[in-house]
Write a protein that holds these residues in place. Sequence first.
Motif, PDB file in Angstrom:
ATOM      1  N   GLY A 289       0.788  -1.222   0.000  1.00 47.24           N
ATOM      2  CA  GLY A 289       0.000   0.000   0.000  1.00 47.24           C
ATOM      3  C   GLY A 289       0.814   1.263   0.000  1.00 47.24           C
ATOM      4  O   GLY A 289       0.282   2.347   0.208  1.00 47.24           O
ATOM      5  N   GLY A 290       2.098   1.197  -0.250  1.00 47.39           N
ATOM      6  CA  GLY A 290       2.890   2.411  -0.258  1.00 47.39           C
ATOM      7  C   GLY A 290       3.905   2.409  -1.369  1.00 47.39           C
ATOM      8  O   GLY A 290       4.052   1.434  -2.100  1.00 47.39           O
ATOM      9  N   ASP A 291       4.601   3.516  -1.498  1.00 46.59           N
ATOM     10  CA  ASP A 291       5.618   3.629  -2.535  1.00 46.59           C
ATOM     11  C   ASP A 291       6.914   2.996  -2.068  1.00 46.59           C
ATOM     12  O   ASP A 291       7.225   2.963  -0.880  1.00 46.59           O
ATOM     13  CB  ASP A 291       5.885   5.100  -2.863  1.00 46.59           C
ATOM     14  CG  ASP A 291       4.690   5.726  -3.557  1.00 46.59           C
ATOM     15  OD1 ASP A 291       4.248   5.174  -4.568  1.00 46.59           O
ATOM     16  OD2 ASP A 291       4.204   6.746  -3.067  1.00 46.59           O
ATOM     17  N   ALA A 292       7.701   2.530  -3.008  1.00 44.75           N
ATOM     18  CA  ALA A 292       9.024   2.021  -2.680  1.00 44.75           C
ATOM     19  C   ALA A 292       9.907   3.177  -2.253  1.00 44.75           C
ATOM     20  O   ALA A 292       9.834   4.272  -2.798  1.00 44.75           O
ATOM     21  CB  ALA A 292       9.631   1.327  -3.886  1.00 44.75           C
ATOM     22  N   ASP A 452       2.077  11.274  -3.898  1.00 44.05           N
ATOM     23  CA  ASP A 452       2.024   9.832  -3.674  1.00 44.05           C
ATOM     24  C   ASP A 452       0.928   9.239  -4.537  1.00 44.05           C
ATOM     25  O   ASP A 452      -0.108   9.883  -4.773  1.00 44.05           O
ATOM     26  CB  ASP A 452       1.744   9.498  -2.207  1.00 44.05           C
ATOM     27  CG  ASP A 452       2.952   9.723  -1.321  1.00 44.05           C
ATOM     28  OD1 ASP A 452       3.995   9.112  -1.592  1.00 44.05           O
ATOM     29  OD2 ASP A 452       2.850  10.517  -0.367  1.00 44.05           O
ATOM     30  N   ALA A 453       1.138   8.031  -5.001  1.00 43.96           N
ATOM     31  CA  ALA A 453       0.118   7.361  -5.800  1.00 43.96           C
ATOM     32  C   ALA A 453       0.196   5.857  -5.580  1.00 43.96           C
ATOM     33  O   ALA A 453       1.281   5.304  -5.370  1.00 43.96           O
ATOM     34  CB  ALA A 453       0.292   7.678  -7.287  1.00 43.96           C
ATOM     35  N   VAL A 468       2.635   3.593  -7.554  1.00 40.49           N
ATOM     36  CA  VAL A 468       2.677   3.985  -8.969  1.00 40.49           C
ATOM     37  C   VAL A 468       2.860   5.499  -9.083  1.00 40.49           C
ATOM     38  O   VAL A 468       2.209   6.152  -9.888  1.00 40.49           O
ATOM     39  CB  VAL A 468       1.405   3.534  -9.732  1.00 40.49           C
ATOM     40  CG1 VAL A 468       1.376   2.027  -9.893  1.00 40.49           C
ATOM     41  CG2 VAL A 468       0.147   4.032  -9.032  1.00 40.49           C
ATOM     42  N   ARG A 469       3.707   6.056  -8.262  1.00 40.25           N
ATOM     43  CA  ARG A 469       3.920   7.499  -8.290  1.00 40.25           C
ATOM     44  C   ARG A 469       4.391   7.960  -9.664  1.00 40.25           C
ATOM     45  O   ARG A 469       4.146   9.094 -10.073  1.00 40.25           O
ATOM     46  CB  ARG A 469       4.935   7.895  -7.219  1.00 40.25           C
ATOM     47  CG  ARG A 469       5.095   9.391  -7.031  1.00 40.25           C
ATOM     48  CD  ARG A 469       5.797   9.698  -5.730  1.00 40.25           C
ATOM     49  NE  ARG A 469       7.096   9.065  -5.652  1.00 40.25           N
ATOM     50  CZ  ARG A 469       7.762   8.889  -4.518  1.00 40.25           C
ATOM     51  NH1 ARG A 469       7.240   9.292  -3.373  1.00 40.25           N
ATOM     52  NH2 ARG A 469       8.944   8.309  -4.516  1.00 40.25           N
ATOM     53  N   HIS A 470       5.088   7.089 -10.400  1.00 41.91           N
ATOM     54  CA  HIS A 470       5.590   7.481 -11.713  1.00 41.91           C
ATOM     55  C   HIS A 470       4.486   7.614 -12.750  1.00 41.91           C
ATOM     56  O   HIS A 470       4.730   8.112 -13.854  1.00 41.91           O
ATOM     57  CB  HIS A 470       6.623   6.458 -12.202  1.00 41.91           C
ATOM     58  CG  HIS A 470       6.075   5.073 -12.401  1.00 41.91           C
ATOM     59  ND1 HIS A 470       5.670   4.278 -11.352  1.00 41.91           N
ATOM     60  CD2 HIS A 470       5.860   4.342 -13.524  1.00 41.91           C
ATOM     61  CE1 HIS A 470       5.242   3.117 -11.809  1.00 41.91           C
ATOM     62  NE2 HIS A 470       5.338   3.135 -13.133  1.00 41.91           N
ATOM     63  N   LEU A 471       3.271   7.187 -12.411  1.00 45.11           N
ATOM     64  CA  LEU A 471       2.164   7.275 -13.365  1.00 45.11           C
ATOM     65  C   LEU A 471       1.329   8.535 -13.193  1.00 45.11           C
ATOM     66  O   LEU A 471       0.320   8.712 -13.902  1.00 45.11           O
ATOM     67  CB  LEU A 471       1.253   6.045 -13.233  1.00 45.11           C
ATOM     68  CG  LEU A 471       1.896   4.682 -13.490  1.00 45.11           C
ATOM     69  CD1 LEU A 471       0.863   3.580 -13.384  1.00 45.11           C
ATOM     70  CD2 LEU A 471       2.597   4.645 -14.846  1.00 45.11           C
ATOM     71  N   VAL A 472       1.695   9.414 -12.280  1.00 45.91           N
ATOM     72  CA  VAL A 472       0.904  10.612 -11.996  1.00 45.91           C
ATOM     73  C   VAL A 472       1.800  11.835 -12.016  1.00 45.91           C
ATOM     74  O   VAL A 472       2.930  11.801 -11.516  1.00 45.91           O
ATOM     75  CB  VAL A 472       0.194  10.504 -10.630  1.00 45.91           C
ATOM     76  CG1 VAL A 472      -0.629  11.753 -10.338  1.00 45.91           C
ATOM     77  CG2 VAL A 472      -0.701   9.270 -10.591  1.00 45.91           C
ATOM     78  N   THR A 473       1.299  12.928 -12.613  1.00 47.90           N
ATOM     79  CA  THR A 473       2.015  14.196 -12.683  1.00 47.90           C
ATOM     80  C   THR A 473       1.059  15.330 -12.347  1.00 47.90           C
ATOM     81  O   THR A 473      -0.120  15.279 -12.703  1.00 47.90           O
ATOM     82  CB  THR A 473       2.597  14.430 -14.094  1.00 47.90           C
ATOM     83  OG1 THR A 473       3.599  13.456 -14.349  1.00 47.90           O
ATOM     84  CG2 THR A 473       3.223  15.801 -14.214  1.00 47.90           C
ATOM     85  N   SER A 505      -4.835  14.590   8.527  1.00 45.09           N
ATOM     86  CA  SER A 505      -3.913  14.002   9.496  1.00 45.09           C
ATOM     87  C   SER A 505      -2.886  13.085   8.855  1.00 45.09           C
ATOM     88  O   SER A 505      -2.059  12.511   9.542  1.00 45.09           O
ATOM     89  CB  SER A 505      -4.701  13.207  10.538  1.00 45.09           C
ATOM     90  OG  SER A 505      -5.407  12.150   9.909  1.00 45.09           O
ATOM     91  N   ARG A 506      -2.914  12.939   7.521  1.00 44.89           N
ATOM     92  CA  ARG A 506      -1.999  12.017   6.867  1.00 44.89           C
ATOM     93  C   ARG A 506      -1.304  12.696   5.709  1.00 44.89           C
ATOM     94  O   ARG A 506      -1.862  13.552   5.034  1.00 44.89           O
ATOM     95  CB  ARG A 506      -2.736  10.780   6.348  1.00 44.89           C
ATOM     96  CG  ARG A 506      -3.264   9.890   7.464  1.00 44.89           C
ATOM     97  CD  ARG A 506      -3.968   8.674   6.885  1.00 44.89           C
ATOM     98  NE  ARG A 506      -3.082   7.891   6.031  1.00 44.89           N
ATOM     99  CZ  ARG A 506      -2.214   7.001   6.472  1.00 44.89           C
ATOM    100  NH1 ARG A 506      -2.071   6.798   7.759  1.00 44.89           N
ATOM    101  NH2 ARG A 506      -1.471   6.320   5.631  1.00 44.89           N
ATOM    102  N   ALA A 507      -0.045  12.284   5.475  1.00 43.73           N
ATOM    103  CA  ALA A 507       0.705  12.864   4.368  1.00 43.73           C
ATOM    104  C   ALA A 507       0.587  12.037   3.100  1.00 43.73           C
ATOM    105  O   ALA A 507       1.079  12.437   2.064  1.00 43.73           O
ATOM    106  CB  ALA A 507       2.183  12.992   4.749  1.00 43.73           C
ATOM    107  N   GLY A 508      -0.066  10.898   3.200  1.00 44.95           N
ATOM    108  CA  GLY A 508      -0.086  10.019   2.032  1.00 44.95           C
ATOM    109  C   GLY A 508      -1.454   9.484   1.718  1.00 44.95           C
ATOM    110  O   GLY A 508      -2.460  10.180   1.781  1.00 44.95           O
ATOM    111  N   ILE A 509      -1.503   8.231   1.408  1.00 49.48           N
ATOM    112  CA  ILE A 509      -2.721   7.574   0.965  1.00 49.48           C
ATOM    113  C   ILE A 509      -3.554   7.153   2.178  1.00 49.48           C
ATOM    114  O   ILE A 509      -3.004   6.950   3.262  1.00 49.48           O
ATOM    115  CB  ILE A 509      -2.342   6.332   0.131  1.00 49.48           C
ATOM    116  CG1 ILE A 509      -1.336   6.709  -0.954  1.00 49.48           C
ATOM    117  CG2 ILE A 509      -3.554   5.670  -0.494  1.00 49.48           C
ATOM    118  CD1 ILE A 509      -1.842   7.715  -1.936  1.00 49.48           C
TER     119      ILE A 509
END
Length: 557
Positions: A289-292, A452-453, A468-473, A505-509
């Motif tokens: 559930g997170g980015d590498a 983040d994606a 899949v952060r590389h799939l979003v801009t 309250s969250r920085a990500g997903i």
Amino acid sequence: MAQMDRRRTYLLFLLPVLLLTSAVSGAGISDPAGDFPDPDITGLSCEVRESVLYVRMDLAREPAGDYGGVVFVDADRDPATGYREGTGADYVYAFSVMPIIYTEPIISTTVNDDPVSGNTLSVSGNRIDVAVPLGSLGGSTDPDLFAVVYAGTGPGFAFDRAPDYGVMNAESGEVRVPYGGEPTSSRFRDPAGETPSGDVTDLEMNVHDGVLDILVTYAAAVGSDGSSLGGDLTGWILLDTDQNLATGFMNAGEAPPSFGVDYRLVYTAGTLLGTGASLEKAGPGLLEGGDAETTGVPLGLPYNDAMFLVAGNQTFLRIPLALLGPDDGRASIVLDSFPLDTMGTPGGPDQVPDTGAIDSATGAVLPLLAYTGQPVLVSDPAGDSAGFGYDGDEIASVEAGYAGSTLLVKVTYASLEPDDGAVTTVFLDTDQAADGLFESALVYSLYNGRLDAMFVGDTGGVFGARGVRHLVTVQGKSMYASVPPEVLNDDGSLNFYVETALVPSRAGIPLTDQLREWVASGYETRFGVGQVHISPDKFNRTVYDRAPDAGFISVEP
């Protein structure tokens, strides 16, 4: 027991000193004289005898000052493994020599960063002898190896290598080049005058003998006199080595994302920034559930035999293909040059090419993805968001279509700030069944400037989650997503809708475990009321806007 082990290790290194002065009569090669100023290797020989690896380096002349060297030993003869990531070398014997007038030189020796007896090294005039027990090198009697020497005693980017390319087998003397790749040569000329400083005018790329050479030419000299920021720069060389959008850890910031960047070469040059280079890539695995996490591999000795040289108005990088996966050397390349004195100013960075990427084998510009059919555009009513209006939750429009087999989605907001904390979810009904349930979702968020994606869903009966952060801009008020068929795992005909939420309250997903539980439990979605009927505590979030307000957007390849 620990004291006994230390004594045994010490005794292992007593034997070589008795034999260092004996001739090395095994495998050997000559190295061109004059290919490095000083110290210059002219010959390399080695052999395994009585459970000791002997290596001899002959130099053109006795070194004039401090110098160092490294013997990289690939004990299992597998370039895909190694003590230092990407080197292939399982054992790295490093040494440094500081000559002292009227006395013996100061010598430092290590194996894999651990100090070993100085008795393993003998220097005399223009000759360097190394003798290391095989027990400390994995016990292999026929390892592959190569050796380097360089001026100074610290880490180095400029050095003489023997053999010049590839590795030599200690038993047979055979020289081979792992991951040779097809030789290619290309050049791309970039218009001059695009930025006040750090202006790139030429980019050359060559693959040969198992290395990728990159030569960057600037309009003016690189560096500064230290009294100002002029000339100091940072360079990013983005490499899509498999030329596959589905893989990578970032993209080049293009809209829509068109190249999955597998490696990023980062270098600095200038009096203030110093000279240095590293290779960044995705970490060894993805957390559920997170980015590498991105890892950086330092370049240069004693870590690996990658080079980074700066001279006049040019910078040069030599990257062993083994560091790139390994790879055949062909890549889609984008170069970003960030002059320190113009960062943050309009027109400061120089991107090469201006749009798209360069095919390193041909020098041709590869264009960005573009719709191959008519896209679908759906406008969303203004003011129907339950949010605060400034945090990116208000959807203005959604555009979608296909570029070949790749799904392109563009979500435009009434406003979008880099620290808004908003989360957008693209729910994908790929089977278009009568139940109206979605099978997967693309979730992305923007918080404190970090994008983040994540792609989650049931693919082939197995729930999965991948970064899949590389799939979003992000560009302006819009977020662009490119979803290749390998990720979508579908024939392309699908229904989808988009919704936004705020997660202060969250920085990500949103919480991954809860998202897994939600998808696996098959909660029904209902339409016509502008939101999904799921209790907010399932996501630790509240739904703010949905587009379209009811029903789906349908797209086909």
